[in-house]
Design a protein around this motif. Sequence first.
Motif, PDB file in Angstrom:
ATOM      1  N   HIS A 154      47.965  46.539  41.249  1.00  0.00           N
ATOM      2  CA  HIS A 154      47.400  46.036  42.497  1.00  0.00           C
ATOM      3  C   HIS A 154      46.527  47.115  43.133  1.00  0.00           C
ATOM      4  O   HIS A 154      46.979  48.251  43.299  1.00  0.00           O
ATOM      5  CB  HIS A 154      48.572  45.664  43.410  1.00  0.00           C
ATOM      6  CG  HIS A 154      48.212  45.141  44.758  1.00  0.00           C
ATOM      7  ND1 HIS A 154      47.128  44.325  44.992  1.00  0.00           N
ATOM      8  CD2 HIS A 154      48.828  45.315  45.980  1.00  0.00           C
ATOM      9  CE1 HIS A 154      47.088  44.016  46.283  1.00  0.00           C
ATOM     10  NE2 HIS A 154      48.099  44.614  46.889  1.00  0.00           N
ATOM     11  N   CYS A 212      45.737  39.843  45.736  1.00  0.00           N
ATOM     12  CA  CYS A 212      46.799  39.602  44.778  1.00  0.00           C
ATOM     13  C   CYS A 212      48.036  39.113  45.538  1.00  0.00           C
ATOM     14  O   CYS A 212      48.442  39.747  46.520  1.00  0.00           O
ATOM     15  CB  CYS A 212      47.131  40.886  44.024  1.00  0.00           C
ATOM     16  SG  CYS A 212      48.502  40.730  42.860  1.00  0.00           S
ATOM     17  N   CYS A 246      54.567  37.609  43.222  1.00  0.00           N
ATOM     18  CA  CYS A 246      54.685  38.236  41.900  1.00  0.00           C
ATOM     19  C   CYS A 246      55.987  39.030  41.787  1.00  0.00           C
ATOM     20  O   CYS A 246      56.680  38.965  40.772  1.00  0.00           O
ATOM     21  CB  CYS A 246      53.478  39.133  41.647  1.00  0.00           C
ATOM     22  SG  CYS A 246      51.927  38.227  41.424  1.00  0.00           S
ATOM     23  N   ASN A 251      39.923  45.773  46.391  1.00  0.00           N
ATOM     24  CA  ASN A 251      39.762  44.321  46.422  1.00  0.00           C
ATOM     25  C   ASN A 251      39.258  43.845  47.775  1.00  0.00           C
ATOM     26  O   ASN A 251      38.430  42.930  47.850  1.00  0.00           O
ATOM     27  CB  ASN A 251      41.098  43.638  46.103  1.00  0.00           C
ATOM     28  CG  ASN A 251      41.518  43.832  44.657  1.00  0.00           C
ATOM     29  OD1 ASN A 251      40.704  44.119  43.789  1.00  0.00           O
ATOM     30  ND2 ASN A 251      42.799  43.697  44.402  1.00  0.00           N
ATOM     31  N   ILE A 262      51.336  44.145  36.561  1.00  0.00           N
ATOM     32  CA  ILE A 262      50.151  43.994  37.410  1.00  0.00           C
ATOM     33  C   ILE A 262      49.886  45.320  38.103  1.00  0.00           C
ATOM     34  O   ILE A 262      50.807  45.966  38.609  1.00  0.00           O
ATOM     35  CB  ILE A 262      50.342  42.884  38.458  1.00  0.00           C
ATOM     36  CG1 ILE A 262      50.346  41.503  37.793  1.00  0.00           C
ATOM     37  CG2 ILE A 262      49.241  42.947  39.530  1.00  0.00           C
ATOM     38  CD1 ILE A 262      50.644  40.361  38.741  1.00  0.00           C
ATOM     39  N   HIS A 285      44.159  44.094  39.073  1.00  0.00           N
ATOM     40  CA  HIS A 285      43.623  43.271  40.160  1.00  0.00           C
ATOM     41  C   HIS A 285      44.381  41.949  40.326  1.00  0.00           C
ATOM     42  O   HIS A 285      45.084  41.765  41.295  1.00  0.00           O
ATOM     43  CB  HIS A 285      42.113  43.028  40.031  1.00  0.00           C
ATOM     44  CG  HIS A 285      41.297  44.275  40.066  1.00  0.00           C
ATOM     45  ND1 HIS A 285      41.346  45.151  41.123  1.00  0.00           N
ATOM     46  CD2 HIS A 285      40.434  44.809  39.165  1.00  0.00           C
ATOM     47  CE1 HIS A 285      40.541  46.176  40.885  1.00  0.00           C
ATOM     48  NE2 HIS A 285      39.980  46.001  39.688  1.00  0.00           N
ATOM     49  N   MET A 286      44.186  41.003  39.436  1.00  0.00           N
ATOM     50  CA  MET A 286      44.922  39.719  39.473  1.00  0.00           C
ATOM     51  C   MET A 286      44.898  39.103  40.882  1.00  0.00           C
ATOM     52  O   MET A 286      45.935  38.723  41.435  1.00  0.00           O
ATOM     53  CB  MET A 286      46.354  39.923  38.986  1.00  0.00           C
ATOM     54  CG  MET A 286      46.463  40.341  37.541  1.00  0.00           C
ATOM     55  SD  MET A 286      46.198  38.994  36.376  1.00  0.00           S
ATOM     56  CE  MET A 286      47.900  38.574  35.977  1.00  0.00           C
ATOM     57  N   THR A 287      43.718  38.968  41.443  1.00  0.00           N
ATOM     58  CA  THR A 287      43.602  38.384  42.786  1.00  0.00           C
ATOM     59  C   THR A 287      43.588  36.859  42.753  1.00  0.00           C
ATOM     60  O   THR A 287      43.756  36.220  43.791  1.00  0.00           O
ATOM     61  CB  THR A 287      42.314  38.864  43.488  1.00  0.00           C
ATOM     62  OG1 THR A 287      41.178  38.302  42.812  1.00  0.00           O
ATOM     63  CG2 THR A 287      42.222  40.367  43.510  1.00  0.00           C
TER      64      THR A 287
END
Length: 437
Positions: A275, A288, A293, A280, A273, A254-256
Amino acid sequence: MQVDLIVQARWIIPVEPASVIHENYSVVVNDGRIVDLLDNEAALQIYQPRAVECLDRQVLIPGLVNCHTHAAMSLLSGIADDLPLMDWLTHHIWPAEQKWVSEAFVRDGTDLAIAEMLRGGTTCFNDMYFFPEVTAQQAIAHGIRANVGLIVFDFPTVWAENADAYLQKGLALHDRLRHQALISTSFAPHAPYTVSDEPLRQVRTFADELELTVHMHVHETRHEVDEQRQKTGHTPLQRLADLGLLTSAFMAVHMTQLSDEEIGFYAQTGGHIVHCPESNMKLASGFCPVAACLKAGINVALGTDGAASNNDQDMLAEMRVAALLAKGVSGDASAVSAAQALQMATLNGAKALGLDAAIGSLLPGKQADLVAIDLSEVETQPVFNPLAQVVYAASRHQVSDVWVAGKRLLNKRQLTTLDLEELRGRAAIWQQRLTGR
């Protein structure tokens, strides 16, 4: 030289080298591996195949790698829509799981997910769910490649009573599966807010000893990050770094919620990561910053998440959304090209799982995980650029044929290891149970 199979295709997109498109080309397969890629005429001059498959309307790509799933949750698709993450989890999903999850639930839900994934061109999935031994068993039975998560929570569930029990059961399962050709394993601690420090230290130790990857939900929502800051003064990412978990074997899903500083720091760790753009967006968890990134050098893969928070496991759709969303979020129309999106759905996923020596691109020596997409449909005509058509226009219903390790699992849209009518019957029974009918 005699070989098992030659697949001739109108186009072949090997992913490596990037952006290359071969026209009227063949993939030569023997003993489940790719032997050669060359033009059709030369292939038949050099090799004597036991079978030839002519796909003169199709583009052939590497099998798609769905790098984050909860496969059995296919049975919960649509059970609690249009809700934010924590409401969705605590008031709907976790109570339903507590009541209904069992070995039978995981078996039937996983079969349903495998059927959907194969029909959409996914040949490898990275799973995180209860009864992972059942997920592995069903993947083996149906011939799909899977990386099975050895889950860890602090609290008791139907699978284990505490963190130590999760770890011991996971280690035993890893040992049982380590010789299965199509199955690999990862430690899968659920999230920073559900696993405490000591189990995470043990995960790090065992992962290092066994050379396993670690797969975890991280910075999924603003609430998660803010809550951790209030409790400890640190973000979840900082806490994981302090525990030594952020290495090149770590997959952060996720890493939003990422600052520029966190992106730079995470890039230095070598972590990956995963995604999940559709999930999301549906849960309003955030975006993200994929373009930033990628620019920082982070390997970004794609996943669908579970069907309960996405409602499908359609990696072609996920590719398209990932490319378009990256352009919209960054304000840069060149962010995440079609070639990059396809790489995120194939080779980048393989890298995150540590499987890129075997899958993720069509190179001699790699496993013959192949997907054919029919671009002759009116929705994908005319074809100026087959790569762009795959990412921006094709649908999963155009996936005609799928091979995993050279074994054909989808033949002209027909599954070879699963019975769709029987699957529909099992799904209907679970629907009746879950709705109390």
